[in-house]
Write an enzyme that holds these catalytic residues in place. Structure first.
Site, mmCIF file in Angstrom:
data_model
loop_
_atom_site.group_PDB
_atom_site.id
_atom_site.type_symbol
_atom_site.label_atom_id
_atom_site.label_comp_id
_atom_site.label_asym_id
_atom_site.label_seq_id
_atom_site.Cartn_x
_atom_site.Cartn_y
_atom_site.Cartn_z
ATOM 1 N N GLU A 11 -13.993 5.211 -1.447
ATOM 2 C CA GLU A 11 -14.909 4.295 -0.754
ATOM 3 C C GLU A 11 -15.659 5.055 0.330
ATOM 4 O O GLU A 11 -15.107 5.405 1.369
ATOM 5 C CB GLU A 11 -14.124 3.122 -0.166
ATOM 6 C CG GLU A 11 -13.386 2.300 -1.230
ATOM 7 C CD GLU A 11 -12.445 1.261 -0.636
ATOM 8 O OE1 GLU A 11 -12.930 0.385 0.107
ATOM 9 O OE2 GLU A 11 -11.232 1.349 -0.910
ATOM 10 N N LYS B 169 -15.887 4.074 4.294
ATOM 11 C CA LYS B 169 -14.735 4.063 5.191
ATOM 12 C C LYS B 169 -14.983 5.009 6.360
ATOM 13 O O LYS B 169 -15.643 6.043 6.224
ATOM 14 C CB LYS B 169 -13.462 4.492 4.434
ATOM 15 C CG LYS B 169 -13.047 3.567 3.304
ATOM 16 C CD LYS B 169 -12.519 2.238 3.785
ATOM 17 C CE LYS B 169 -11.127 2.300 4.328
ATOM 18 N NZ LYS B 169 -10.107 2.526 3.306
ATOM 19 N N GLU C 40 -10.141 9.027 4.790
ATOM 20 C CA GLU C 40 -10.205 7.611 4.453
ATOM 21 C C GLU C 40 -11.107 7.333 3.260
ATOM 22 O O GLU C 40 -10.956 6.316 2.578
ATOM 23 C CB GLU C 40 -10.691 6.803 5.663
ATOM 24 C CG GLU C 40 -9.713 6.770 6.823
ATOM 25 C CD GLU C 40 -8.413 6.077 6.455
ATOM 26 O OE1 GLU C 40 -8.467 4.918 5.991
ATOM 27 O OE2 GLU C 40 -7.344 6.694 6.615
ATOM 28 N N GLU D 84 0.848 -1.197 0.000
ATOM 29 C CA GLU D 84 0.000 0.000 0.000
ATOM 30 C C GLU D 84 0.880 1.243 0.000
ATOM 31 O O GLU D 84 1.863 1.307 0.743
ATOM 32 C CB GLU D 84 -0.885 0.099 1.263
ATOM 33 C CG GLU D 84 -2.031 -0.846 1.365
ATOM 34 C CD GLU D 84 -2.851 -0.579 2.629
ATOM 35 O OE1 GLU D 84 -2.783 0.544 3.181
ATOM 36 O OE2 GLU D 84 -3.545 -1.507 3.075
#
Length: 349
Positions: free
Chosen positions: A319, A322, A328, A268
């Site tokens: 997303e 999150k 996030e 990541e």
């Protein structure tokens, strides 16, 4: 019987070596991406797989063994990391039959049409207080998954590892003095030996965004974004960006436990495009484009110059489910409708 003269033999030998080297380095010739599912408006897996392929992204990491996603990537040419979720670790660690079943159901049933290359057993288990309950199961789960692969005769095709957060690091500066926290060393010693024994990579989630955001008094934004900045010296090594410094810190920490040459994979890295003052589209675009150019150039890091760094960007989509922080929700390269959040050159060379 065919007899080869010396010249033909040497030509065939060199050709075989070249093919082998190309195969060994193929993983690093394209960028990867993390494909998360924490959104209520995400496209169907088939559309997501098409988006990945269309943008010349060569690899994808999925955190759960989602069968619809595994089917969607069949015959796509995309390399896949599939995860054993933290919530599954206890069952897999406690029973070899459970581990065998996990591999049979989630790997063997899809391979080789879906090109699963790695299994990441757990995510950020060590060094994260939120995941303390999973620590006793991590190493046994890794060992059982490896045995399950061997039972399925897939051990030569698929490698096993686990992804670590940077919070496993105790001493982080300068990079040459990197060490692991005392609280994770017992588990880490076993993991590193496993990786050495099975020629598997050390997986790490490396986020210069978080390091910069937590240490703004000491780290320049330009240094975190791969922009021109004064060199940061560490002995006879010089650093031009925070990413390399963080990677070399991990390499030093592995060396401190007797494993200086293990390959490292960045599972990541990325930059959020909204949710905080420096989480902007401009900064996210700058970071990810500079990152791709850097890792695909095979420049390597000061400790490992000229060596490719297999790297996965976090994340494929924004997303909206999150939690924890507004940022996030905004790490995606694409909106759920498939439109880019900002232009990214996935093949800069």
């Amino acid at each position: 019987m065919v007899v080869l003269n010396k010249h033909k033999f040497m030509f065939l030998l060199s050709s075989c070596i070249a093919l082998l080297l190309r195969a060994m380095h193929a993983d690093c010739e394209k960028i990867g991406v993390n494909y998360g599912l924490n959104g209520d408006n995400l496209p169907a897996p088939g559309d997501a797989a098409s988006l990945v392929k269309r943008n010349n992204i060569g690899k994808a990491r999925i955190f759960l063994a989602n069968h619809d996603i595994l089917k969607a990537f069949a015959n796509s040419g995309i390399d896949i990391i599939v995860g054993v979720d933290n919530s599954e670790l206890q069952a897999v660690a406690s029973s070899q039959d459970s581990a065998n079943g996990w591999v049979n159901d989630n790997v063997k049933a899809f391979y080789p049409s879906t090109n699963i290359k790695y299994i990441a057993v757990g995510n950020e288990v060590l060094g994260m207080p939120i995941n303390t309950q999973y620590v006793p199961y991590l190493v046994p789960a890794i060992l059982n998954i490896q045995t399950a692969l061997e039972t399925a005769n897939l051990q030569n095709n698929i490698k096993v590892s686990t992804a670590h957060a940077m919070t496993v690091i105790g001493t982080g500066f300068p990079p040459s003095q990197g060490t692991f926290k005392d609280t994770v060393k017992y588990s880490m010693i076993s993991i590193l030996q496993f990786l050495q024994d099975h020629a598997s990579p050390f997986m790490a989630n490396v986020h210069p965004y978080h390091s910069y955001d937590d240490n703004r008094k000491f780290i320049a934004l330009e240094y975190a974004l791969f922009k021109p900045t004064p060199l940061v010296k560490d002995g006879n090594l010089s650093y031009t960006n925070l990413f390399d410094a963080m990677v070399d810190t991990l390499i030093s920490a592995m060396g401190s436990l007797g494993h200086p040459d293990l390959p490292i994979m960045i599972t990541e890295t990325g930059w959020p495009s909204a949710g905080k003052d420096v989480a902007t589209i401009e900064n996210a675009q700058t970071y990810n484009n500079n990152l791709i150019k850097h890792v695909l150039s095979k420049t390597g890091t000061p400790k490992r110059p000229g060596r490719s760094i297999d790297t996965y960007i976090f994340a494929l989509f924004n997303e909206d489910l999150k939690t924890y922080a507004e940022t996030e929700k905004h790490w995606g390269l694409f909106y759920p409708n498939g439109q880019p959040v900002y232009p990214v050159n996935f093949s800069p060379n």
